[in-house]
Design a protein around this motif. Structure first.
Motif, short mmCIF file in Angstrom:
data_model
loop_
_atom_site.label_atom_id
_atom_site.label_comp_id
_atom_site.label_asym_id
_atom_site.label_seq_id
_atom_site.Cartn_x
_atom_site.Cartn_y
_atom_site.Cartn_z
N PHE A 39 0.87 -1.17 0.00
CA PHE A 39 0.00 0.00 0.00
C PHE A 39 0.91 1.22 0.00
N CYS A 57 -5.52 8.73 10.00
CA CYS A 57 -4.94 7.38 10.07
C CYS A 57 -4.94 6.85 11.51
N PRO A 58 -5.45 5.63 11.74
CA PRO A 58 -5.53 5.11 13.11
C PRO A 58 -4.17 4.83 13.75
N VAL A 59 -3.11 4.74 12.94
CA VAL A 59 -1.80 4.47 13.55
C VAL A 59 -0.82 5.63 13.32
N LEU A 90 0.04 7.43 10.89
CA LEU A 90 0.98 7.41 9.76
C LEU A 90 0.53 8.37 8.67
N GLY A 91 -0.59 8.05 8.05
CA GLY A 91 -1.03 8.77 6.86
C GLY A 91 -0.34 8.16 5.65
N ALA A 92 -1.06 8.08 4.55
CA ALA A 92 -0.53 7.37 3.37
C ALA A 92 0.82 7.93 2.92
N VAL A 136 3.89 6.16 4.20
CA VAL A 136 4.06 4.72 4.04
C VAL A 136 5.13 4.43 2.99
N CYS A 141 1.84 0.15 8.18
CA CYS A 141 0.51 0.46 7.62
C CYS A 141 -0.40 -0.76 7.73
N LEU A 142 -1.64 -0.54 8.23
CA LEU A 142 -2.56 -1.67 8.46
C LEU A 142 -3.32 -2.07 7.19
N ILE A 143 -3.11 -1.34 6.11
CA ILE A 143 -3.90 -1.51 4.87
C ILE A 143 -5.40 -1.54 5.20
N CYS A 144 -5.79 -0.59 6.05
CA CYS A 144 -7.21 -0.53 6.42
C CYS A 144 -8.01 0.25 5.38
N GLY A 145 -7.33 1.06 4.57
CA GLY A 145 -8.00 1.82 3.52
C GLY A 145 -8.72 3.06 4.03
N HIS A 146 -8.60 3.36 5.32
CA HIS A 146 -9.31 4.49 5.91
C HIS A 146 -8.95 5.82 5.23
N CYS A 147 -7.68 5.92 4.80
CA CYS A 147 -7.23 7.20 4.24
C CYS A 147 -7.70 7.43 2.80
S1 SF4 Z 1 -4.23 2.39 4.99
FE1 SF4 Z 1 -4.84 2.78 7.10
S2 SF4 Z 1 -2.98 2.48 8.29
FE2 SF4 Z 1 -2.34 2.69 6.18
S3 SF4 Z 1 -1.88 4.86 5.97
FE3 SF4 Z 1 -3.99 4.58 5.34
S4 SF4 Z 1 -5.18 4.98 7.17
FE4 SF4 Z 1 -3.07 4.64 7.82
#
Ligand code: SF4
Ligand code: SF4
Ligand code: SF4
Length: 454
Positions: free
Chosen positions: A195, A220-222, A224-226, A229, A235-241
């Motif tokens: 990602f 970003c929950p951790v 970071l922000g894309a 990365v 990166c948790l690859i949660c797709g939130h961003c």
């Molecule tokens: S995919 Fe999730 S963990 Fe990775 S940068 Fe985006 S918000 Fe953060």
């Protein structure tokens, strides 16, 4: 997406090339961006885990009558380990452990204190200590035979995530302390997927919404922000961003599984610390289940099990650490004026760490598979499931372990070849290359020796 191009990338024929999977499969992007289906899968996972925990705590404690054990150790764990290779840290996007903490935060019950510097600075060490504790519990306390013990272990990881969420903002547990997340991150450096942002688009960004959030939605929950990365570690690859970014920058790429290992060159403390620990612990775990452990138990019977086990873990850690140091010495280069100090043996050994873990987990999964449905039948009184069993030929375990180790040794040697020929363009003399290959074979042989002595 052309299949031949995908195969060329996967088999490392065009190592710097990647395929943007969001472009090739727009449905995949929609899946991550529109959170509904994502949330549905996560809720399904929550329900399955609630079932596992409740059955573990209050169901029958006879292992032949409770499917909690096989669902946790035989299905869940091996699937996660296998997922390192195919989808990287994607499990973290669906993981149920941070769920209760998220509810605590939504209710405004979190203290939202800044994460202490001590935790940030020592995160790799602290998470490895927790991992060592889990492995010790797994191997020395018979937890894999105890439904209640298994449920309590899952609950304790959940408690860690919840306490951290009650103290700090977002998912501090996932970023700094989760032992599984640490393992997933390191294993994912060998993943077929990454990602990543489009760094050109991020250069002109003014909002950094992927990290900070926007319109009342958190970032970003951790933390970071894309745009931050650059590897698969955090990166948790949660797709939130995805839905936070106006520039359509985040991408999910298909890549060569060796790309990141060659690029990183074992420069991150997380990898250089966790790989010797993981490989050392695997050797101890295989040793424990081998016939050699009978001799060990006889000689070390007077010692307390935790002391014995911790001692063995420590010896095995230093043994692999020593091999890594000797390998680096043979390789001859551990510093570069461009990227500073590095450790070539760490990325070279990552395929072996992955194969060792997968072989160990699959042994349990394969051995327990014939009994799964009969166990469900006894637990819930469904007689028709009793016959759903089969016999496994004993050679299957030998074949599985030999295949896993042979692939690992081949991958390690290939990485060495790429380092010598491409990254260091023939600077490493043949005798040094041969010596490092020897160390790879010795380590693979040690694994096989323990694996096959069961
Ligand atoms: S995919 Fe999730 S963990 Fe990775 S940068 Fe985006 S918000 Fe953060
Ligand atoms: S880091 Fe740990 S708790 Fe967090 S999502 Fe990943 S596995 Fe789950
Ligand atoms: S990913 Fe999007 S929001 Fe984040 S820095 Fe890049 S352009 Fe900005």
């Amino acid at each position: 997406m052309s299949l031949s191009r995908a195969l060329r990338i996967v088999f490392d024929r065009t190592p710097d090339d990647t395929i943007d999977l969001f472009k090739a499969f727009p449905g995949l992007r929609r899946f991550f961006e529109r959170r509904r289906l994502h949330a549905f899968i996560r809720t399904l996972g929550d329900i399955i885990f609630t079932f596992i925990i409740l059955e573990g705590l209050f169901g029958p404690q006879d292992p032949s009558r409770n499917c909690t054990l096989y669902l946790s150790w035989g299905l869940w764990w091996p699937t996660i380990v296998m997922s390192w290779f195919f989808v990287g840290r994607m499990w973290c996007g669906f993981c149920p452990f941070p769920g209760v903490g998220r509810i605590v935060q939504r209710l405004g019950l979190s203290l939202e204190r800044p994460v202490p510097g001590f935790v940030k600075k020592n995160a790799p060490y602290l998470s490895v200590i927790l991992l060592a504790l889990i492995i010790w519990l797994e191997e020395s306390t018979g937890i894999k035979e105890s439904p209640r013990g298994t449920a309590l272990l899952i609950l304790s990881i959940m408690a860690g995530a919840t306490i951290m969420a009650a103290l700090f903002p977002k998912q501090a547990w996932c970023r700094y302390l989760c032992p599984m997340g640490r393992l997933l991150g390191v294993g994912s450096t060998l993943s077929l997927m990454e990602f990543r942002p489009d760094f050109e688009k991020c250069q002109t960004c003014r909002t950094f919404a992927c990290k900070k959030g926007k319109d009342g939605r958190g970032g970003c929950p951790v933390y970071l922000g894309a745009f931050n990365v650059k590897n698969n570690l955090d990166c948790l690859i949660c797709g939130h961003c995805l839905s936070l970014c106006d520039k359509d920058s985040p991408k999910l790429n298909l890549r060569s599984p060796f790309k990141e290992l060659l690029l990183n060159k074992g420069r991150f403390v997380t990898c250089s610390f966790i790989i010797p620990f993981l490989m050392g612990s695997q050797l101890v775990r295989f040793l424990e289940s081998s016939s050699l452990s009978v001799v060990l138990q006889r000689d070390l019977a007077s010692l307390d099990t935790m002391v014995t086990y911790s001692g063995l873990l420590l010896i095995a850690f230093f043994y692999i650490h020593f091999i890594i140091k000797v390998g680096a010495w043979f390789f001859g280069y551990t510093e570069d004026e461009l990227f500073g100090k590095f450790s070539p043996m760490v990325p070279i050994f990552i395929p072996m760490a992955f194969s060792g873990e997968l072989a160990y987990r699959l042994d349990y999964a394969v051995a327990g598979a014939p009994e799964f449905f009969p166990v469900v039948s006894r637990q819930f009184g469904i007689d028709s499931l009793k016959q759903w069993t089969f016999e496994l030929p004993p050679w299957i375990f030998t074949a599985l372990n030999v295949f896993m180790m042979a692939s690992a040794v081949a991958a390690c040697c290939y990485l060495l070849y790429r380092f010598v020929h491409d990254e260091f363009e023939g600077l490493v003399p043949w005798w040094r290359t041969l010596s490092v290959s020897g160390l790879i074979f010795i380590t693979g042989g040690t694994y096989l020796f323990f694996m096959l002595n069961t």
